[in-house]
Design an enzyme around this catalytic site. Structure first.
Site, PDB file in Angstrom:
ATOM      1  CB  SER A 145      33.725 -52.267  31.897  1.00  0.00           C
ATOM      2  OG  SER A 145      33.873 -50.629  31.862  1.00  0.00           O
ATOM      3  CG  HIS A 146      36.857 -48.383  31.815  1.00  0.00           C
ATOM      4  ND1 HIS A 146      36.046 -49.124  31.597  1.00  0.00           N
ATOM      5  CD2 HIS A 146      38.494 -48.568  31.300  1.00  0.00           C
ATOM      6  CE1 HIS A 146      36.782 -49.007  30.443  1.00  0.00           C
ATOM      7  NE2 HIS A 146      37.472 -48.787  30.431  1.00  0.00           N
ATOM      8  CD  GLU A 193      30.147 -53.477  31.345  1.00  0.00           C
ATOM      9  OE1 GLU A 193      29.506 -54.636  32.347  1.00  0.00           O
ATOM     10  OE2 GLU A 193      30.137 -52.917  31.841  1.00  0.00           O
TER      11      GLU A 193
END
Ligand code: NDP
Ligand code: PYC
Length: 339
Positions: A48-49, A189
């Site tokens: 997600s990052h 997410e």
């Protein structure tokens, strides 16, 4: 194993990210700092990052929100406080410039703070606290985001996803680190679930009518929930206060109002605090840091794992293979940015 994925060498992935940032008009210094940040996330399989964030960063530049050429300004605010005004640029370059001052102040003052102001923020916080721990210091980092998260007992967004990260230096290259959103999940997410067409777990979000939902699109249009009910809610409020009004910067609600519906990366501040064990303990610092190892042994000794263990294992796997794996749809979106 992901289906319909693409494997890329670390070098190719890095080039792809950096070219996307350069093409968007970010200066070399910002492009490098952003590339290091998203590559660290991808290397550690924090999807997600990782490279996914390139899309949002570039979109935020195209929307004219972030200043892609901003030059951060470092200010010596007090003996134990350094402030970096990011001047409405992205945060990683501002952090990079503030870090040596934070370390130096923590060494001389025992406890020191780095306040980053007026930054667009999209990243995980663990890369920052890990770098502070690499200097032999313990560290805390906090930042708000956009008001997507309902308080416990409420149904409307007030808090950001408001991560808290902590690092404790350990012998060897892997400090004890945790880094989590005070919402039940990071918003990224939920976005990844939407992109993959998968439902989200129960307990992450409610829809616009306040009903529980597992539909990621409905969750993004409704409100996210805090982790641990009222406890996550109180921690999230703490993040708002310490990394907002305390450092003269925006709360998540103010950041969202500033965004004016554009959907850019949040713009606000970040607070980092560093603790120097040697200032607390003098010559006994090493012995006490070693004593802390008993705590980690007691966790591991019963089959539990340490936070960041999954991440460190992913890092070692990635560094051994020299490759990362991303969804084909993300690869297509990234290559479109540099085409
Ligand atoms: P997770 O819930 O995935 O993980 C939170 C932490 O708990 C990690 O340190 C993780 O380690 C650890 N952990 C997970 N499972 C276990 C377990 N079974 N035992 C022990 N430790 C465990 O994180 P979130 O989804 O809450 O957040 C993900 C990222 O999103 C964070 O890095 C955060 O900084 C970022 N974020 C950034 C925001 C911003 O505004 N800039 C806003 C919100 C989130 P491991 O990684 O090894 O699994
Ligand atoms: O995933 O919640 C998130 C997030 C917000 C800002 C950066 N990441």
């Amino acid at each position: 194993m992901m289906t319909d994925t693409v494997r890329l060498s670390l070098a190719d992935a890095r080039t792809l990210a950096r070219d996307a940032f350069r093409k968007a008009g970010l200066t070399e210094a910002h492009a490098e700092a952003l590339t290091d940040t998203v590559m660290a996330g991808q290397r550690d399989e924090c999807h997600s990052h990782g490279l996914y964030r390139v899309l949002g960063c570039v979109r935020t530049v195209k929307e004219g929100k972030v200043d892609p050429r901003a030059v951060p300004e470092v200010k010596d605010t007090a003996p134990s406080i350094v402030t970096v005004d990011a001047r409405y640029g992205y945060s990683p370059l501002a952090f990079r410039q503030g870090l040596p001052h934070l370390v130096e102040k923590a060494r001389t003052q025992g406890v020191a703070a780095l306040a980053i102001n007026n930054c667009f923020h999209f990243s995980a916080l663990w890369p920052e606290v890990e770098l502070i721990a690499a200097e032999g210091l313990a560290a805390l980092a906090l930042t708000p985001s956009h008001a997507w998260v309902a308080p416990a007992g409420g149904t409307k967004g007030v808090f950001g996803t408001n991560p808290i990260a902590f690092a404790w230096p350990r012998p060897g290259p892997f400090p004890f680190v945790f880094d989590f959103a005070t919402s039940a999940s990071a918003r990224g997410e939920i976005e990844l679930h939407r992109r993959a067409g998968k439902p989200i777990p129960e307990g992450w979000a409610i829809d616009a009518e306040g009903a529980p939902t597992t539909d990621p699109a409905a969750a993004l249009a409704g409100a996210m929930l805090t982790f641990g009910g009222h406890k996550g809610s109180a921690l999230s409020a703490m993040v708002e206060l310490l990394a907002g009004p305390l450092i003269g910067d925006m709360t998540s609600a103010e950041s969202m109002a500033f965004d004016a519906g554009v959907g850019a990366a949040p713009c606000h501040g970040e607070l980092l605090i560093a603790f120097n064990p040697t200032s607390f303990l003098g010559a006994a610092a090493t012995q006490n840091i070693e004593r802390a190892e008993a705590l980690f042994d007691a966790i591991l000794g019963q089959g539990a794992r340490l936070p960041s263990q999954r991440r460190y294992e992913a890092r070692q796997r990635t560094e051994t293979s020299g490759e990362i794996e991303i969804p084909k749809a993300l690869y297509d979106d990234l290559t479109a940015l540099v085409a």
